[in-house]
Design a protein around this motif. Structure first.
Motif, mmCIF file in Angstrom:
data_model
loop_
_atom_site.group_PDB
_atom_site.id
_atom_site.type_symbol
_atom_site.label_atom_id
_atom_site.label_comp_id
_atom_site.label_asym_id
_atom_site.label_seq_id
_atom_site.Cartn_x
_atom_site.Cartn_y
_atom_site.Cartn_z
ATOM 1 N N CYS B 233 3.714 7.213 6.920
ATOM 2 C CA CYS B 233 2.445 6.872 6.135
ATOM 3 C C CYS B 233 1.318 6.825 6.822
ATOM 4 O O CYS B 233 1.272 6.979 7.957
ATOM 5 N N SER B 234 0.225 6.741 5.941
ATOM 6 C CA SER B 234 -1.032 6.762 6.625
ATOM 7 C C SER B 234 -1.463 5.233 7.000
ATOM 8 O O SER B 234 -0.669 4.399 6.661
ATOM 9 N N LYS B 235 -2.747 5.167 7.593
ATOM 10 C CA LYS B 235 -3.048 3.666 8.222
ATOM 11 C C LYS B 235 -3.314 2.659 6.853
ATOM 12 O O LYS B 235 -2.767 1.736 7.090
ATOM 13 N N SER B 238 -0.028 1.439 5.686
ATOM 14 C CA SER B 238 0.522 0.267 6.474
ATOM 15 C C SER B 238 -0.204 -0.903 6.644
ATOM 16 O O SER B 238 0.606 -1.992 6.731
ATOM 17 N N ASP B 239 -1.353 -0.833 6.820
ATOM 18 C CA ASP B 239 -2.268 -2.162 6.604
ATOM 19 C C ASP B 239 -2.029 -2.788 5.488
ATOM 20 O O ASP B 239 -2.337 -3.992 5.478
ATOM 21 N N HIS B 245 4.901 -0.994 9.579
ATOM 22 C CA HIS B 245 3.957 -0.310 10.842
ATOM 23 C C HIS B 245 4.597 0.770 11.467
ATOM 24 O O HIS B 245 3.702 1.615 12.107
ATOM 25 N N HIS B 248 3.425 4.231 10.390
ATOM 26 C CA HIS B 248 2.216 4.881 10.599
ATOM 27 C C HIS B 248 1.788 5.776 11.449
ATOM 28 O O HIS B 248 2.004 5.590 12.723
ATOM 29 N N GLY B 253 -1.670 4.978 15.434
ATOM 30 C CA GLY B 253 -0.232 4.616 15.263
ATOM 31 C C GLY B 253 0.656 5.606 16.066
ATOM 32 O O GLY B 253 0.651 5.483 17.327
ATOM 33 N N HIS B 272 -6.158 10.344 11.128
ATOM 34 C CA HIS B 272 -4.847 10.516 10.803
ATOM 35 C C HIS B 272 -4.568 11.848 11.483
ATOM 36 O O HIS B 272 -3.424 12.072 11.828
#
Lengths: 245, 324
Positions: B233-235, B238-239, B245, B248, B253, B272
């Motif tokens: 997944c992208s940041k 996960s944020d 996390h 990420h 990540g 990314h």
């Protein structure tokens, strides 16, 4: 409880990376430098530990005078004092040897680093320090608590998680989940100006490895667009043309 | 002599280990030496001798009570001892979490230069130079190692396996370590079962905010399952705790380099892209035709994830059915 946090001064994550001197030097023109994000987590966790059970947090950086804004920021976030070892951080082994040399006489209970710097992506300093100081090193920790001279930790392992305990002293490297970074407040920023920042000269400037050149990834040949109504063709293309599934 | 750490996972050698053995064999071939693989922990003899197929001449097996569980300071001590005993000039490890815990300790013990994340065979025309990824995937660095002994941690999914028609001789050793060497003590290990670790996956299906909420990840998991892929997944995702996390990917990540990276509903911010740009083939699916990801992708579909994914999942199902 004496904690040492090793910080690196790295280009901001939005930096467009370019090189100079025939691709042998990173082009710092217009680049904003920050505390390495993983090191900032290590610092924050160190502060949380000392706030709970007392102690001091010292930050150490191997770098030239231009890294001082990052060191001051670490002091603003809450570190008690700082040490800058006045040398270009040429390679991980060199950096670790300098820090080990300094740490040997200071008797730290815990040394924290980030899991890796986001510029050189080595992830080597924690392990090097562990062996050089003859203490355990635990990489990519997502949790640490200290109780009565013993650390309880959690770390990422390949395909999972591990809980472990370890007698202090030890060195550990911070993984993302360890904590949330702390933003310095005005009081912290003011206090940082007068906190001690000691500059020491490096010992035995031996380097083991050196970057001799840089290169940028080859540009992509251009995207091949698949019309949305033929989206199902993607699988076919990946199988027969790209041959990746 | 080239020493390679043959990391096992519950008694099995993973592909990344076989890659490390093959890499060691290539290095040994170019300098006319032999390959000694070191296996620590319980692995069946048949699996040990099979390392010969990937280029090991000998396999040193350390399997006793003190090495039952992975403890970095103990495993490193054993590797240092064996490297000295066999006069290893080059030590090869895989750039896994385990390999990365050991490589720097081994290097410090041998006073050896160390490079992690290696993605090339050594160039020896002019010194000893290897290439690694730097700036989290935004660039490469050629690093020269200036010591007599060298330690290299090589990136998984980078080197092709070479096979040999030989079986490795097994040598039992204790590695000079005992239970007293373990200061850190593993308490509990929890492994995610049935899932492919992200760093080792050859195919990765990744998604971003375009999925609108964690409840919509079923489609991503279904597609990953059909393709034998890991999920990422992208940041922002996960944020916001939509995904763990550990999924990420990106500059802060994990950096990955699968054969195929499918990005669904991820715009493609520079941070990314840094983490995924080494992927062999990139597919971007995004409803915004201006998404930066399309500039970094090999294939693109401009469309809404909720419209595009069902079509792809259907096609993947058909392909799987046809293959069976």
């Amino acid at each position: 409880m004496k904690i040492l946090v090793c910080i690196s001064n790295v280009p901001d994550t939005t930096t467009k990376v370019t090189f100079t001197d025939n691709n042998t030097k990173f082009n710092t023109a217009g680049v904003q430098f920050i505390i390495n994000p993983y090191d900032e987590l290590a610092l924050t966790r160190a502060l949380e530990i000392t706030e709970k059970s007392g102690g001091t947090v010292t930050v150490v950086n191997v770098g030239l005078a231009d890294t001082e804004p990052s060191i001051r920021k670490a002091l603003a976030i809450g570190a008690n004092d700082a040490v800058r070892i006045n040398a270009e951080p040429v390679d991980a082994f060199f950096v670790a040897e300098q820090i080990a040399q300094y740490a040997k006489n200071e008797q730290f209970d815990l040394i924290l680093t980030g899991r890796e710097s986001i510029d050189y992506n080595g992830g080597l300093v924690a392990g090097l320090l562990g062996e050089l100081l003859n203490i355990p090193s635990v990489n990519v920790i997502t949790a640490i608590d200290v109780d009565n001279g013993v650390a309880n930790l959690e770390r990422d392992i390949d395909g999972g998680r591990e809980k472990l305990t370890c007698k202090l002293p030890l060195v550990a490297s911070a993984q993302k989940e360890l904590t949330e970074p702390r933003i310095p407040n005005m009081r912290g920023i003011m206090a940082a100006r007068t906190k001690p920042l000691k500059v020491v000269e490096p010992t035995s400037p031996q380097t083991y490895a050196a970057t001799v050149g840089y290169d940028l990834p080859a540009a992509k040949g251009g995207v091949k667009l698949i019309p949305v109504e033929q989206a199902d063709q993607l699988i076919n293309i990946l199988h027969n043309e790209a041959k990746v599934i | 002599m080239v020493l390679v750490f043959a990391e096992n996972s519950d008694g099995n050698f993973k592909k990344s280990t076989l890659e490390a053995v093959s890499y060691a064999a290539e290095v040994a071939k170019s300098n006319g030496s032999t390959v000694v693989a070191v296996s620590i922990g319980k692995v069946e003899d048949s699996k040990l001798s099979e390392l010969g197929k990937y280029g090991a001449d000998k396999v040193v097996q350390i399997n006793h009570g003190a090495v039952e569980a992975f403890v970095a300071e103990v495993y490193a001590k054993a590797l240092i001892q064996l490297a000295k005993q066999h006069d290893a000039k080059i030590v090869v490890l895989s750039n896994t979490y385990t390999g990365k815990s050991l490589a720097p300790r081994v290097a410090a013990g041998l006073k050896a230069a160390v490079v992690s994340g290696v993605i090339s065979l050594p160039e020896t025309q002019n010194g000893f130079v290897v290439r690694k990824g730097v700036f989290s995937g935004k660039a490469f660095a050629d690093v020269q190692l200036n010591t007599e002994t060298k330690v290299l941690a090589i990136t998984p999914n980078t080197f092709t396996l070479t096979t040999f028609d030989k079986s490795a001789e097994i040598i039992i050793a204790d590695g000079g370590v005992s239970a007293a060497d373990a200061i850190s003590k593993p308490v509990e290990v929890s492994k995610v079962t049935g899932k492919i670790p992200l760093t080792e996956a050859e195919v990765v299906v990744s998604a971003g905010r375009g999925m609108k909420g964690p409840e919509n990840w079923g489609m991503i998991e279904e597609l990953a399952d059909l393709l034998g892929a890991a999920t990422a997944c992208s940041k922002p995702v996960s944020d916001m705790h939509w995904r763990p996390h550990s999924e990420h990917v990106g500059q802060t990540g994990i950096t990955i380099k699968p054969n195929l990276y499918i990005a669904v509903g991820i715009s493609g911010a520079i941070q990314h892209l840094a983490g995924v740009s080494s992927s062999k083939v990139i597919v971007a699916i995004n409803k915004d035709p201006e998404a930066p990801f399309f500039k970094a992708a090999d294939y693109g579909i401009v469309g809404d994830a909720f419209e595009v994914l069902p079509k792809i999942i259907d096609a993947a199902k058909k392909m799987k059915a046809a293959a069976n």
